[in-house]
Design an enzyme around this catalytic site. Sequence first.
Site, PDB file in Angstrom:
ATOM      1  NE  ARG A  96      -3.335  -0.137   2.840  1.00 45.37           N
ATOM      2  CZ  ARG A  96      -3.798  -0.567   4.010  1.00 45.37           C
ATOM      3  NH1 ARG A  96      -3.638   0.176   5.098  1.00 45.37           N
ATOM      4  NH2 ARG A  96      -4.406  -1.735   4.095  1.00 45.37           N
ATOM      5  CG  HIS A 139      -0.952  -3.084   4.215  1.00 48.23           C
ATOM      6  ND1 HIS A 139      -1.204  -4.216   3.474  1.00 48.23           N
ATOM      7  CD2 HIS A 139      -1.791  -3.129   5.281  1.00 48.23           C
ATOM      8  CE1 HIS A 139      -2.168  -4.927   4.065  1.00 48.23           C
ATOM      9  NE2 HIS A 139      -2.534  -4.291   5.163  1.00 48.23           N
ATOM     10  CG  ASP A 146      -5.163  -6.476   4.720  1.00 52.35           C
ATOM     11  OD1 ASP A 146      -4.497  -6.785   5.727  1.00 52.35           O
ATOM     12  OD2 ASP A 146      -5.440  -5.303   4.421  1.00 52.35           O
ATOM     13  CD  GLU A 219      -6.902  -4.612  10.694  1.00 50.63           C
ATOM     14  OE1 GLU A 219      -7.283  -3.427  10.768  1.00 50.63           O
ATOM     15  OE2 GLU A 219      -6.007  -5.000   9.899  1.00 50.63           O
ATOM     16  CG  HIS A 222      -2.929  -6.820   9.177  1.00 48.91           C
ATOM     17  ND1 HIS A 222      -3.041  -5.553   8.660  1.00 48.91           N
ATOM     18  CD2 HIS A 222      -1.654  -6.919   9.621  1.00 48.91           C
ATOM     19  CE1 HIS A 222      -1.883  -4.925   8.774  1.00 48.91           C
ATOM     20  NE2 HIS A 222      -1.018  -5.740   9.356  1.00 48.91           N
TER      21      HIS A 222
END
Length: 242
Positions: A96, A139, A146, A219, A222
Amino acid sequence: MRTILLAGLLSCVLPAPLPAHAASPLPDGFVYLRDTAPEIRQDIRYAGPQNFMHRPLAGYRAAECILTEAAAHSLRKAAKLAKAQGFDLIVFDCYRPARAVRDMADWSAAGAETDAAYFPRTRRDRLIAEGYVGRKSAHARGSTVDLALAPAGSNDGGRHAPSPCSRHDRQTSDFGTAFDCFHPFSRTASRDVSPAAQTARRKLLALMERAGFRNYPAEWWHFTLKNEPFPRTSFDFPIRER
């Protein structure tokens, strides 16, 4: 005459220019997941409107999973482990760009509504304070992914129990919440989800740990490579077409 002869000699010595597609758009150490593990399914949510911001994020110019080479090879190992149990891996987000991380944070701070599909009990301007959105992200280091499990060869994960977010990722197994459900039920070890969802989470956790990843406990989806190659570096190159 001499000029023509010299030009002819140079044309024989100098290498031909590389085609435009030969130059990699990625920094050293990064790969497109499709080139390493094409069997892994991709549903890159932040490249389109199917995410909590309801639009593409900054830097997502293509729906492609990019990872460090080390993370991609380890994820391929996880996919083989999943396949042996009758499942495919499906990834929702990989590398990301740092600009997308800033985009998330700025967007979160700019409103006060809730969203039944993504953050049903937390106001938008509280997402950072409550830890659902960060001003920095693993990320951006390129070794975090994910993902979820999906029944092998199927686009239908079957019946899902009711979720605190008003949507389901129907192609995946039932994990008790959808991806990016900002709710306590999304904690990996939550006992507030169905027994089937708890089993799915344990299965995903076990195979990802065997492949060299560690989970972020808040999460279930993740995971970060334990021995990531760039543990202190956030990258900001855009995600482009492979």
